[in-house]
Write a protein that holds these residues in place. Structure first.
Motif, PDB file in Angstrom:
ATOM      1  N   ILE A   1      -4.222   9.403  -2.837  1.00  5.63           N
ATOM      2  CA  ILE A   1      -3.227   9.463  -1.751  1.00  5.63           C
ATOM      3  C   ILE A   1      -3.924   9.433  -0.400  1.00  5.63           C
TER       4      ILE A   1
ATOM      5  N   GLU B   1       1.557   7.101  -6.619  1.00  8.06           N
ATOM      6  CA  GLU B   1       0.600   8.213  -6.811  1.00  8.06           C
ATOM      7  C   GLU B   1       1.278   9.556  -6.615  1.00  8.06           C
TER       8      GLU B   1
ATOM      9  N   GLY C   1       1.032   4.202  -2.762  1.00  2.36           N
ATOM     10  CA  GLY C   1       0.938   5.627  -2.445  1.00  2.36           C
ATOM     11  C   GLY C   1       2.117   6.409  -3.004  1.00  2.36           C
TER      12      GLY C   1
ATOM     13  N   ARG D   1       0.841  -1.207   0.000  1.00  5.66           N
ATOM     14  CA  ARG D   1       0.000   0.000   0.000  1.00  5.66           C
ATOM     15  C   ARG D   1       0.876   1.258   0.000  1.00  5.66           C
TER      16      ARG D   1
ATOM     17  N   VAL E   1      -4.863   5.906   0.331  1.00  3.13           N
ATOM     18  CA  VAL E   1      -3.706   5.140   0.803  1.00  3.13           C
ATOM     19  C   VAL E   1      -3.417   5.461   2.264  1.00  3.13           C
ATOM     20  N   LYS E   2      -3.475   6.739   2.581  1.00  2.00           N
ATOM     21  CA  LYS E   2      -3.212   7.176   3.972  1.00  2.00           C
ATOM     22  C   LYS E   2      -4.211   6.533   4.929  1.00  2.00           C
TER      23      LYS E   2
END
Length: 536
Positions: A332, A109, A106, A102, A335-336
């Protein structure tokens, strides 16, 4: 009439070529072009400032992208640490790999985000360098070209104004000619009307002869027959007399109207000569001056178009980039969020493992903290995107002319002027030819048109003969009303004009039981009779 119609068509074409709306549109095109050219130095300076602001806004976003890239590097480090620390714990092996993937996602991206900004910065630099070279030439060339075009526009307007005054005079005469044509066409019907009325008089005599030769006439004694003949003679004399008056009046109108065309044609030809002088050398001069000015402006227009296309491209590209950045920010953030919840889940698992999970717990707590920093950078970028889009809007072409706009405006204006000049030149030639032909034909016609001598005198003699035969007094036939009713009806049915019926009723009054009322007669008539009534 055929030649006259061609002449009127020529006048209409000339008037169309001088149409105020087209003339004002052309002048407006030139004025708008002059204004656009005059505004170029200032607008290009504004565009350069907008490009500088756009570049500055991009650099500020670049700082936040760098922060996100740094954060992703820390996250990768912590994720690897989690993988190493939890290597002895079977339940964390797959989880550590998943969280690492993951983070890699990110990172991709964020890097794509950075690539979009890099592309935008290159376009902005290219547009800025191109704009600088363009703006250097504006100060020297634009003012002179703009002044030349402005002078040309003023000359064209004055030329159009002079021609417009003459064209209005021509138009006024033309409208008078059209009115006279209508009057002539209306008056020319007197020929057909007279022919019909002569036929009606002839038919009246035939009906009288048939009546007297028939059974109804045989019942009348000699005195009654003589009285009936007297009344019919008075009736035909009255019809002929009225016919002569109408024929003389209308035929005179025809001759007078046609004769008056000669003066009108001479006036139109005089005005045509004036228009020819106005459109001759003067027209050629202003067209040559205009085309010279347009040629001088052509290079500037090409530069303007190129700069406008470049700026427009940057503006659209920036708008597309902003949309991509918004999408990237959303990814993003996703992902966070995944990292945050995966780390939180790990914390909960570590709590159940006791001492064995403490080391992993510390690392995943750091993961959550640094994942939160992604939000801070993302928020800063989201807040900066509107400024990026606003700067892009200011970079778009500052003049009203889009790519090719100024060139199209000039081409359109010159095309309209040249087209109008060509139409004017051609139509003035046609106008002169038709005018001379009409004038010649009118001269020939006037010498031939003598209705009074050829027919009017003959009709008058016929009327005099009938009046002489009829005498001064009208016989009383009131006692014969019923006996002559069939003849009365047949004669009355001949008429196609109300005027004839009125004269008939003045001589032979109607009897209700024998002669229908005029309105009833109209109902009984066929369509041709009704059409004749409508005409006459």
């Amino acid at each position: 009439m055929d030649v006259l119609n061609r002449l009127l068509n020529s006048l209409e074409s000339v008037a169309k070529a001088l149409d105020d709306k087209e003339a004002s549109d052309t002048s407006a095109d030139l004025r708008a072009t002059v204004e656009s050219l005059t505004a170029l130095p200032v607008s290009e300076e504004n565009r350069q400032q907008a490009l500088i602001l756009l570049a500055q806004t991009g650099r500020e976003l670049r700082k936040h992208v760098a922060d996100m890239q740094e954060t992703m590097r820390y996250l990768r480090t912590f994720a690897v640490t989690v993988k190493i620390t939890g290597a002895g714990l079977a339940e964390f092996a797959g989880f550590a790999q998943e969280i690492l993937e993951r983070i890699y996602s990110g990172t991709d991206e964020v890097n794509r985000f950075a690539a979009h900004l890099d592309s935008l910065e290159k376009e902005v630099k290219l547009a800025a360098s191109f704009g600088v070279s363009v703006s250097k030439g504006y100060a020297d060339t634009v003012p002179a070209v703009a002044r030349a075009l402005q002078d040309d526009a003023a000359k064209i307007a004055e030329h159009r104004k002079n021609l417009g005054v003459i064209a209005r005079e021509v138009g006024a005469i033309a409208r008078g000619v059209q009115s006279k044509v209508s009057s002539t066409l209306s008056a020319l019907q007197i020929g057909d009307i007279t022919r019909q009325r002569i036929e009606h008089v002839q038919a009246t005599f035939s009906l009288l002869e048939d009546f007297l030769a028939g059974e109804d006439g045989a019942r009348l004694d000699a005195g009654a027959r003589q009285r009936l003949q007297n009344v019919v003679h008075h009736l035909t004399a009255a019809q002929m007399s009225d016919m002569c008056v109408n024929f003389q009046r209308e035929s005179e109108n025809v001759v007078k109207t046609i004769a008056s065309f000669d003066y009108d044609m001479q006036e139109i030809l005089k005005l045509r000569d004036q228009m020819g002088m106005e459109s001759g050398e003067a027209g050629g001069n202003f067209m040559r001056a205009l085309e010279s000015s347009v040629s001088a402006a052509d290079e500037i227009v090409k530069q303007v178009d190129a700069a406008s296309r470049q700026a427009d491209k940057v503006s659209h590209s920036t708008t597309r980039t902003a949309a991509k950045l918004s999408e990237a920010i959303a990814n993003i953030r996703a992902v966070k969020t995944d990292i945050h919840y995966m780390a939180l889940n790990t914390n909960l698992r570590c709590s159940r493992l006791g001492e064995a999970g403490k080391s992993i717990n510390v690392v995943t707590a750091e993961l959550r903290i640094f994942a939160g920093k992604l939000d801070e950078s993302a928020d800063a970028i989201v807040n900066g995107l509107p400024a990026l889009e606003a700067a892009a809007g200011r970079v778009a072409p500052a003049t009203d002319a889009a790519a090719g706009g100024l060139g199209e405006s000039l081409t359109s204006a010159v095309g309209n002027i040249r087209s109008a000049a060509n139409v004017m030149e051609n139509e003035l030639k046609v106008l002169a030819e038709n005018g001379r032909e009409v004038a010649a034909k009118i001269g020939l016609l006037i010498g031939k048109l003598d209705f009074q001598h050829e027919l009017g005198d003959v009709l008058a003699r016929c009327a005099d003969v009938l009046e002489g035969v009829a005498g001064t007094d009208v016989a009383d036939i009131s006692d014969l009303a019923e006996a002559i009713a069939p003849l009365d009806r047949k004669i009355f049915k001949l008429y196609t004009m109300v005027q004839e019926r009125n004269i008939h009723r003045d001589i032979i009054p109607a009897r209700e039981e024998s002669i229908p009322a005029p309105t009833e007669t109209a109902k009984a008539e066929n369509d041709d009779d009704l059409f004749a009534d409508a005409l006459f």
